[in-house]
Design a protein around this motif. Structure first.
Motif, PDB file in Angstrom:
ATOM      1  N   VAL A 333       3.899  -3.796  -4.355  1.00  0.00           N
ATOM      2  CA  VAL A 333       2.737  -4.663  -4.535  1.00  0.00           C
ATOM      3  C   VAL A 333       3.157  -6.102  -4.249  1.00  0.00           C
ATOM      4  CG1 VAL A 333       1.009  -5.520  -6.166  1.00  0.00           C
ATOM      5  CG2 VAL A 333       1.718  -3.124  -6.249  1.00  0.00           C
ATOM      6  N   GLU A 334       2.280  -6.819  -3.581  1.00  0.00           N
ATOM      7  CA  GLU A 334       2.544  -8.224  -3.261  1.00  0.00           C
ATOM      8  C   GLU A 334       1.253  -9.019  -3.416  1.00  0.00           C
ATOM      9  OE1 GLU A 334       3.684 -10.010   0.874  1.00  0.00           O
ATOM     10  OE2 GLU A 334       5.540  -9.302  -0.081  1.00  0.00           O
ATOM     11  N   LEU A 335       1.352 -10.211  -4.011  1.00  0.00           N
ATOM     12  CA  LEU A 335       0.208 -11.115  -4.156  1.00  0.00           C
ATOM     13  C   LEU A 335       0.360 -12.255  -3.162  1.00  0.00           C
ATOM     14  CD1 LEU A 335      -0.072 -11.319  -8.055  1.00  0.00           C
ATOM     15  CD2 LEU A 335      -1.082  -9.645  -6.497  1.00  0.00           C
ATOM     16  N   GLY A 349      -3.356 -14.419  -6.686  1.00  0.00           N
ATOM     17  CA  GLY A 349      -3.316 -14.142  -5.258  1.00  0.00           C
ATOM     18  C   GLY A 349      -4.048 -12.854  -4.939  1.00  0.00           C
ATOM     19  N   GLU A 350      -4.309 -12.653  -3.663  1.00  0.00           N
ATOM     20  CA  GLU A 350      -4.952 -11.409  -3.233  1.00  0.00           C
ATOM     21  C   GLU A 350      -3.909 -10.293  -3.249  1.00  0.00           C
ATOM     22  OE1 GLU A 350      -7.670  -9.639   0.450  1.00  0.00           O
ATOM     23  OE2 GLU A 350      -7.079 -11.760   0.403  1.00  0.00           O
ATOM     24  N   LEU A 351      -4.295  -9.153  -3.804  1.00  0.00           N
ATOM     25  CA  LEU A 351      -3.349  -8.062  -3.999  1.00  0.00           C
ATOM     26  C   LEU A 351      -3.270  -7.178  -2.761  1.00  0.00           C
ATOM     27  CD1 LEU A 351      -2.828  -6.014  -7.207  1.00  0.00           C
ATOM     28  CD2 LEU A 351      -3.008  -4.824  -5.035  1.00  0.00           C
ATOM     29  N   PHE A 352      -2.042  -6.973  -2.271  1.00  0.00           N
ATOM     30  CA  PHE A 352      -1.745  -6.067  -1.171  1.00  0.00           C
ATOM     31  C   PHE A 352      -0.787  -4.991  -1.688  1.00  0.00           C
ATOM     32  CE2 PHE A 352      -3.209  -9.776   0.979  1.00  0.00           C
ATOM     33  CZ  PHE A 352      -3.694  -9.376   2.222  1.00  0.00           C
ATOM     34  N   VAL A 378      -2.119  -2.914   2.610  1.00  0.00           N
ATOM     35  CA  VAL A 378      -3.568  -2.728   2.473  1.00  0.00           C
ATOM     36  C   VAL A 378      -4.107  -3.603   1.342  1.00  0.00           C
ATOM     37  CG1 VAL A 378      -5.345  -1.087   1.708  1.00  0.00           C
ATOM     38  CG2 VAL A 378      -3.693  -0.416   3.447  1.00  0.00           C
ATOM     39  N   THR A 379      -5.256  -4.196   1.576  1.00  0.00           N
ATOM     40  CA  THR A 379      -5.965  -4.932   0.538  1.00  0.00           C
ATOM     41  C   THR A 379      -7.430  -4.513   0.523  1.00  0.00           C
ATOM     42  OG1 THR A 379      -6.623  -7.115  -0.280  1.00  0.00           O
ATOM     43  CG2 THR A 379      -6.455  -6.863   2.107  1.00  0.00           C
ATOM     44  N   VAL A 380      -8.027  -4.516  -0.667  1.00  0.00           N
ATOM     45  CA  VAL A 380      -9.470  -4.298  -0.788  1.00  0.00           C
ATOM     46  C   VAL A 380     -10.147  -5.540  -1.359  1.00  0.00           C
ATOM     47  CG1 VAL A 380      -9.345  -1.791  -0.937  1.00  0.00           C
ATOM     48  CG2 VAL A 380      -9.169  -3.150  -3.033  1.00  0.00           C
ATOM     49  N   GLY A 381      -9.410  -6.666  -1.343  1.00  0.00           N
ATOM     50  CA  GLY A 381     -10.006  -7.932  -1.738  1.00  0.00           C
ATOM     51  C   GLY A 381      -9.949  -8.234  -3.222  1.00  0.00           C
ATOM     52  N   ASP A 382      -9.080  -7.558  -3.978  1.00  0.00           N
ATOM     53  CA  ASP A 382      -8.957  -7.861  -5.401  1.00  0.00           C
ATOM     54  C   ASP A 382      -7.956  -8.989  -5.619  1.00  0.00           C
ATOM     55  OD1 ASP A 382     -10.809  -5.999  -6.213  1.00  0.00           O
ATOM     56  OD2 ASP A 382      -9.334  -4.427  -6.563  1.00  0.00           O
ATOM     57  N   LEU A 383      -8.247  -9.818  -6.600  1.00  0.00           N
ATOM     58  CA  LEU A 383      -7.380 -10.930  -6.965  1.00  0.00           C
ATOM     59  C   LEU A 383      -6.623 -10.587  -8.238  1.00  0.00           C
ATOM     60  CD1 LEU A 383      -9.943 -13.812  -6.340  1.00  0.00           C
ATOM     61  CD2 LEU A 383      -8.099 -13.069  -4.814  1.00  0.00           C
ATOM     62  N   ALA A 384      -5.348 -10.942  -8.302  1.00  0.00           N
ATOM     63  CA  ALA A 384      -4.525 -10.567  -9.444  1.00  0.00           C
ATOM     64  C   ALA A 384      -3.452 -11.614  -9.678  1.00  0.00           C
ATOM     65  CB  ALA A 384      -3.885  -9.195  -9.204  1.00  0.00           C
ATOM     66  N   ARG A 385      -2.808 -11.506 -10.839  1.00  0.00           N
ATOM     67  CA  ARG A 385      -1.614 -12.296 -11.123  1.00  0.00           C
ATOM     68  C   ARG A 385      -0.555 -11.364 -11.702  1.00  0.00           C
ATOM     69  NH1 ARG A 385      -1.157 -13.324 -16.579  1.00  0.00           N
ATOM     70  NH2 ARG A 385      -3.059 -12.970 -17.804  1.00  0.00           N
TER      71      ARG A 385
END
Length: 495
Positions: A333-335, A349-352, A378-385
């Motif tokens: 996982v990468e933000l 950041g956006e989660l990939f 892959v991203t579906v546009g979710d934001l995370a920390r």
């Protein structure tokens, strides 16, 4: 030369049948279906599909049905032929069903009797489950060669469409089978001695995956065609169920039951309880762990496109508030920020994600695929920390973020505060157009049955916990929140 057996759904099911042919694979109502019977019927289904409709590699079969054993027979039989089975939720309307059929262009549509009524505009071949299906099966025998390759799509799921029209998501045999092994490792309820209760719709990615895993691994799956909270508690109380998958709405319905019913049906033999599909807010987690026990609940975060991405294990459910855990087995996982660069711990950041469970791109949508898959991530546009322990917190969907006065506001933070106010059953926060601020924070709230809660109580909680710019400018009490067929709140309908 390689002698390794390809990873496909049908091959795994047949291996389980050879291991214990007389063992019960599926329970459905009063039916009990052995592994031998299940693979025999799936083989005849494949033969019937090939003989009667010439289904083969690269074809699509559309399946629109409530949960029933034939759903799995069509899925296994069709995918053994190299076809992808497109899932159409039986709860959608005629227009959406027609749009999905037009998009996937199936060679055949298979429907249960009730769902066949949605297909008034379909002019192609139609097979109705029940009498017609059984008559056709009786005329054929199994024996069609399995031609599926592990990278072939076995299913074509359609996204739930919370932010737009549904998109086709092809899922390969390899992707799904490897997820079964990851689930068996992570949840500990998918061995040959386990018994899983599958109550979510099979037409959804998570509902199908959590129901197929026990069959692939040689366990037993009890399949329900509807969710009745009292019936589910009674099954958990009386039977040897070791694993179950819920979405948050299921928990809400369970805890709407009278206290006397909850007390009477307390107790179970579960070793794992998995929640997914929508955030399980902290107040709900506390109630779940209090009633069912503190060593059972797993909350996983994922998407149809990426499979399971993170998982929060039972020991951390109450310690890590509003957290979705650490990366799932074999998952990175990468933000990233808007420039595509990684963000530090604590920043949003956006989660990939990158894993063996990813899809291969949207069906016939190259532009959307290019937005979702970036350098193999892959991203579906979710934001995370991410915190210093490597745990992830979903802040919100990128498209749901509110920008008020030029400041980013994340609805989920506000929802977590309001959800803990006594008397609140559900809440959804959105941005509404505002001439001064661009967007203003608006909260739509469903009161718990018989509860007395007003705007003053909501604002008192928000004033105590939130900065001024995050507090709702308007509050509306509603009878229900708009949801799609997966049970997710559709915020565009609120707007």
């Amino acid at each position: 030369m390689t002698v390794a057996e390809p990873l496909t759904l049908g091959r795994g099911l047949r291996a389980a049948a050879r291991r214990q042919p007389r063992k019960v694979a599926l329970r459905f109502g009063s039916q009990t279906i052995s592994y031998a019977a299940l693979v025999e019927r799936a083989a005849r289904t494949a033969s019937m599909l090939r003989t009667d409709w010439r289904i083969g590699p690269g074809d699509r079969i559309a399946l629109i049905s409530a949960n029933r054993p034939e759903f799995i027979e069509v899925l296994v039989g069709g995918s053994d032929l190299g076809a992808a089975v497109a899932m159409v939720n039986p709860r959608v309307g005629e227009r959406e069903a027609a749009a999905i059929l037009n998009d996937c262009e199936p060679r055949l549509v298979v429907a249960d009797p009730r769902s066949a009524g949605l297909l008034t505009g379909w002019r192609g071949p139609l097979l109705v489950l029940g009498t017609e299906y059984e008559q056709r099966l009786a005329r054929v025998e199994g024996g069609i060669e399995d031609v599926a390759a592990e990278m072939d799509p076995f299913a074509l799921h359609y996204t739930s469409g919370t932010t737009g029209l549904p998109k086709g998501v092809p899922i390969s045999h390899r992707s799904r089978v490897l997820s079964f092994f990851g689930m068996a490792s992570e949840y500990g309820c998918y061995g040959p001695d386990d018994h899983f209760l599958a109550l979510a719709p099979l037409c959804h990615g998570a509902g199908l995956t959590f129901a197929l895993a026990p069959l692939y691994m040689g366990g037993t799956c009890t399949l329900l065609d509807r969710f009745d909270p009292e019936e589910v508690l009674a099954i958990l109380h009386a039977q040897t169920i070791t694993g179950v998958f819920f979405v948050p709405t299921h928990f809400n319905r369970i805890f709407d039951l009278p206290a006397s019913t909850l007390d009477r049906l307390r107790g179970h033999r579960l070793t794992a309880m998995i929640s997914n599909a929508a955030p399980l807010l902290q107040a709900a987690k506390e109630r779940v762990t209090d009633y069912f026990g503190k060593d059972l609940l797993y909350e996983c975060y994922g998407a149809t496109e990426s499979g399971i991405i993170t998982n929060l294990r039972p020991a951390f459910q109450l310690e890590k508030r509003n957290c979705v855990g650490t990366p799932f087995v074999a998952t990175e996982v990468e933000l990233r920020d808007e420039a595509g660069d990684p963000v530090p711990d604590g920043a949003v950041g956006e989660l990939f994600s990158r894993s063996p469970y990813l899809f291969d791109g949207y069906w016939r949508r190259p532009e959307e695929t290019a937005e979702a898959i970036v350098d193999g991530w892959v991203t579906v546009g979710d934001l995370a920390r991410r915190d210093e322990d490597g745990c992830y917190y979903i802040v919100d969907r990128k498209k749901d973020m509110i920008i008020t006065g030029g400041i980013n506001v994340y609805p989920r933070e506000i929802e977590n505060v309001i959800d803990q106010v006594p008397g609140v059953a559900e809440v959804a926060v959105i941005g509404r157009a505002d001439p001064d601020w661009g967007e203003a924070v608006h909260a739509a709230i469903v009161r718990a049955r018989g509860a007395v809660v007003d705007e003053g109580g909501i604002m008192a909680a928000c004033n105590a916990a939130l900065a001024g710019y995050k507090r709702p400018k308007t509050i509306e009490f509603v009878d229900a929140l708009p949801r799609n067929t997966a049970g997710k709140v559709v915020k565009r309908d609120l707007r």
